[in-house]
Scaffold this active site. Structure first.
Site, PDB file in Angstrom:
ATOM      1  N   ASP A   1     -10.712   1.473  -3.650  1.00  0.00           N
ATOM      2  CA  ASP A   1     -11.362   1.069  -2.401  1.00  0.00           C
ATOM      3  C   ASP A   1     -12.873   1.090  -2.564  1.00  0.00           C
ATOM      4  OD1 ASP A   1      -9.158   0.480  -0.927  1.00  0.00           O
ATOM      5  OD2 ASP A   1      -9.101   2.353   0.198  1.00  0.00           O
TER       6      ASP A   1
ATOM      7  N   ASP B   1       0.830  -1.210   0.000  1.00  0.00           N
ATOM      8  CA  ASP B   1       0.000   0.000   0.000  1.00  0.00           C
ATOM      9  C   ASP B   1       0.865   1.261   0.000  1.00  0.00           C
ATOM     10  OD1 ASP B   1      -2.424   1.334   0.182  1.00  0.00           O
ATOM     11  OD2 ASP B   1      -3.159   0.091   1.823  1.00  0.00           O
TER      12      ASP B   1
HETATM   13  C1  DGJ Z   1      -5.965   1.334   1.856  1.00  0.00           C
HETATM   14  C2  DGJ Z   1      -6.250   0.196   0.932  1.00  0.00           C
HETATM   15  O1  DGJ Z   1      -6.738   0.667  -0.280  1.00  0.00           O
HETATM   16  C3  DGJ Z   1      -7.216  -0.765   1.589  1.00  0.00           C
HETATM   17  O2  DGJ Z   1      -7.560  -1.787   0.699  1.00  0.00           O
HETATM   18  C4  DGJ Z   1      -6.579  -1.304   2.842  1.00  0.00           C
HETATM   19  O3  DGJ Z   1      -5.473  -2.091   2.507  1.00  0.00           O
HETATM   20  C5  DGJ Z   1      -6.187  -0.163   3.749  1.00  0.00           C
HETATM   21  N1  DGJ Z   1      -5.398   0.831   3.085  1.00  0.00           N
HETATM   22  C6  DGJ Z   1      -5.434  -0.678   4.952  1.00  0.00           C
HETATM   23  O4  DGJ Z   1      -5.007   0.335   5.745  1.00  0.00           O
END
Ligand code: DGJ
Length: 702
Positions: free
Chosen positions: A506, A442
């Site tokens: 997301d 990430d």
């Molecule tokens: C942002 C990501 O896009 C999510 O899928 C998840 O992994 C969170 N961070 C975790 O903090």
């Protein structure tokens, strides 16, 4: 004259004495002999206008003002205020097959440039440039931009904007005089990254018309331009956005510009998409050549930071029943990371969260024949972490000023060897100690002050993350890496060389996701794009969608689930099983076929199809997003199949809508046989779907 050409496009370079210009880039031309070369050349010389210079400028590759170019030059730089004017001489321009390498020298400025153009068999044009300082003293490089000419009929530009949970929204506008610019200086490609910039005719759609695209293969700062000049030149350009002082070349040093990727299509946007897919899939290390994309269960939206081993075991049991192939433990397993305010930087399994370590849960998962994946965010650090306490000096920052925070985190300076090695070694240790097939990496904030010891370092930081991914894969053969950045904030044609999957967004709400997937998929093939069935009531939009609508949305990518599946009732479990089974059976086709989208269906529905390369099979989905404009059913055509071949068209009923606003189904329901020609030109009446439901079609040649 140098003519590179492939199945459907051509680019022609004119080497005229000292200079080198692109005379033409577009639809494939036939053979050009010496006589016709002369004729083309003279046909394209612009008159010298009153009020202008005595000689008109052609589409020079380097676009020097000294040669009469009145728009943006390709190279901008200076030596402490002097030496900014350039005039390059072409030393050589050598064609080899469908590539051309040109070598330019500006003896007065003390700069040499080498550019390679390669027109691949997929009609994707790769451009790689190198700028070298050959003189004494520092050369302050401000930018190097790749430019290509556009045809007069390219009168609109399509590019993309977006933010968290709404990435890659299209905007289309006319190419008027001046500059249309998209710049990104987030230190990553970003949610607002255009992903590619497309010039096209106002009548160009998915299935027809001409389009010219250009994108940077780069995950750092970037520039994309379309420029229309008053002398009649229209061009598309792109490059790396350099911060002041970011690249200073000493004598003998070179700047290797990130690669730029262009493509021309005379078959609409689908043509551009299929060119990119064909090029990406032809690479020898392409992910689907390694193994089929495993059906993935990511636990983020199921548990967030609340890691309870017992609950996770129950989810794994359910995952086995459904047919999941990979289970991913997301954020929260390490250091003091019980929420997002602490722990980033300490990549050690937490005894609080996992008193027995990760081995028992990994074994539990592996014993059931499922792979295990784990989350990292190695470029970031919370101030509340052991790493920050030990090394506050490893933060990217303007000396004396700590950057504002984003999600309570700062950016680690990976250009510092100590910081780089700390992350590499800690991640490596976790990977070495456990059976981990995949990591989700990430990157949850953008870089506001990308400064190391006073100098901007976005470029070096970007190279460092590429190097880190490559090194981790080298040390752990078979390891797969997903590039995530608060969802789809680091999806680009540079990262495809280092990552194996992108977390598309997301946003798991299927209505919103349809749009995000459609446009991310313009240049990134579905096998790269993580697409998950989210919870019944979506966590981002709070909307409720049927499991089949969510499944249809998630099928056309690297499919997965992101939901506490122990909550699924008997019906939902059946649909999940059907989804997983369909995906496994058809993923080879879903991840290799030719894309078909529809120009006829606009606004309230979307049609997306993938047709096998041999055209023996196809899968289409029709998604009714909002309510129908008309009361009656829709006649829908399906393009891209073999004209004369008869296909059995079958609705996959268990993954399609099961409620309709009609008294009687269309006559053919749920199967009939039509030829490719009939499907494309006559089409089929569809049932009257309720909004937020869809149909899944399977077509098989008889
Ligand atoms: C942002 C990501 O896009 C999510 O899928 C998840 O992994 C969170 N961070 C975790 O903090």
């Amino acid at each position: 004259m140098i003519h590179l050409s492939q199945a459907r496009s051509s680019i022609i370079f004119e080497h005229d004495g000292d200079s080198l210009a692109v005379l033409y880039w577009g639809k494939k031309l036939g053979t050009i002999n010496e006589k016709s070369a002369e004729a083309i050349k003279s046909a394209l010389v612009k008159p010298a206008f009153h009020g202008g210079l005595d000689v008109s400028s052609s589409n020079l590759i380097l676009r020097e003002h000294s040669r009469g170019w009145i728009g943006h030059p390709a190279l901008r730089g200076h030596r402490g205020g002097i030496g900014s004017s350039n005039s390059f001489t072409v030393k050589s321009a050598v064609q080899k097959d469908q590539s051309m390498v040109a070598h330019f020298v500006d003896a007065i400025a003390g700069i040499e440039i080498e550019i390679t153009y390669t027109l691949t068999p997929s009609d994707v044009l790769l451009m790689d440039a190198k700028v070298t300082n050959t003189a004494e003293g520092d050369y302050f490089l401000e930018h190097f931009l790749y430019w290509l000419p556009l045809a007069e009929q390219a009168d609109e530009v399509l590019d993309f904007y977006g933010h968290w949970t709404k990435e890659r929204q299209p905007q289309r506008r006319s190419i008027d005089y001046g500059l249309i610019t998209r710049e990104g200086f987030e230190g990553r490609s970003g949610h607002d990254y255009t992903i590619t910039q497309v010039a096209l005719n106002h009548a160009t759609g998915f299935r027809h018309g001409e389009a010219w695209s250009l994108a940077m293969a780069w995950s750092g700062n970037n520039i994309h331009h379309v420029e229309r000049l008053i002398d009649g030149h229209k061009s598309i350009g792109a490059g790396e956005y350099l911060l002041p002082g970011e690249v200073i070349l000493k004598k003998g040093e070179s700047y290797n510009a990130p690669r730029a990727i262009a493509s021309f299509s005379d078959r609409g946007l689908d043509g551009l998409t299929n060119n990119h897919y064909s090029w990406i899939r032809a690479r020898k290390n392409h992910i689907t050549k390694v193994r089929p994309r495993p059906l993935t269960l990511n636990m983020w939206e199921a548990v967030y930071f609340d890691h309870v081993e017992e609950d996770i075991r129950k989810m794994v049991d359910k995952a086995v029943e459904i047919g999941v192939e990979r289970v991913v433990l997301d954020d929260g397993w390490f250091g003091a990371r019980r929420n997002d305010r602490a722990g980033l930087g300490d990549w050690v399994v937490s005894k609080d969260a996992w008193p027995n370590g990760l081995d028992p849960i990994i074994k539990y998962i592996n014993d059931k024949g499922i792979e295990f994946g784990l989350w990292f965010e190695g470029e970031m650090v919370n101030r509340d972490s052991d790493l920050y306490r030990a090394h506050p000096d490893w933060i990217l920052q303007e000396p004396g000023r700590l950057p504002i925070e984003g999600r309570w985190q700062q950016v680690l300076d990976l250009t510092k060897e100590g910081a780089y090695n700390h992350v590499l070694n800690q991640v490596d240790a976790v990977l070495s100690a456990h059976n981990i097939a995949y990591i989700k990496w990430d990157h949850n904030r953008h870089l506001t002050d990308p400064i190391s010891d006073g100098r901007p370092v976005v470029r070096k930081q970007t190279e460092a993350i590429y190097r880190m991914f490559d090194e981790l894969k080298k040390r752990h053969p078979g390891l797969e890496i997903e590039s995530c950045s608060s969802g789809g904030g680091r999806i680009d044609l540079g990262m495809i060389e280092h990552a194996d999957r992108f977390w598309t967004s997301d946003q798991n709400d299927p209505l919103e996701r349809q749009q995000i997937q459609r446009w991310t998929g313009l240049v990134i093939p579905p096998e790269f794009l993580g697409t998950h069935i989210g919870p019944t009531v979506g966590h981002q939009m709070n909307r409720t969608h049927s499991v089949s609508f969510r499944a249809l949305n998630a099928l056309f990518g690297h499919a997965g689930i992101e939901w506490d599946i122990t909550e699924a009732d008997a019906h939902e479990t059946e649909i999940l099983k059907a989804y997983v089974a369909f995906y496994k059976k058809h993923r080879d086709l879903l991840h290799s076929g030719t894309v078909v989208r529809s120009d006829e269906i606009v606004g309230n529905a979307q049609l997306y199809g993938t047709v096998a390369l041999d055209k023996k099979e196809a899968i289409f989905t029709y998604m009714q997003l909002t309510s129908l404009d008309n009361f009656g059913p829709l006649l829908t055509t399906f393009d891209g199949l073999e004209k004369e071949t008869l296909y059995q068209v079958t609705v996959i009923e268990n993954l399609s809508a099961d409620e309709f606003t009609q008294k009687r189904a269309p006559g053919w329901w749920p199967t009939l046989a039509l030829t490719g020609d009939q499907l494309a030109h006559i089409g089929m009446q569809l049932p009257v779907l309720k909004p937020e439901s869809g149909l899944l079609f399977h077509m098989l040649a008889l």
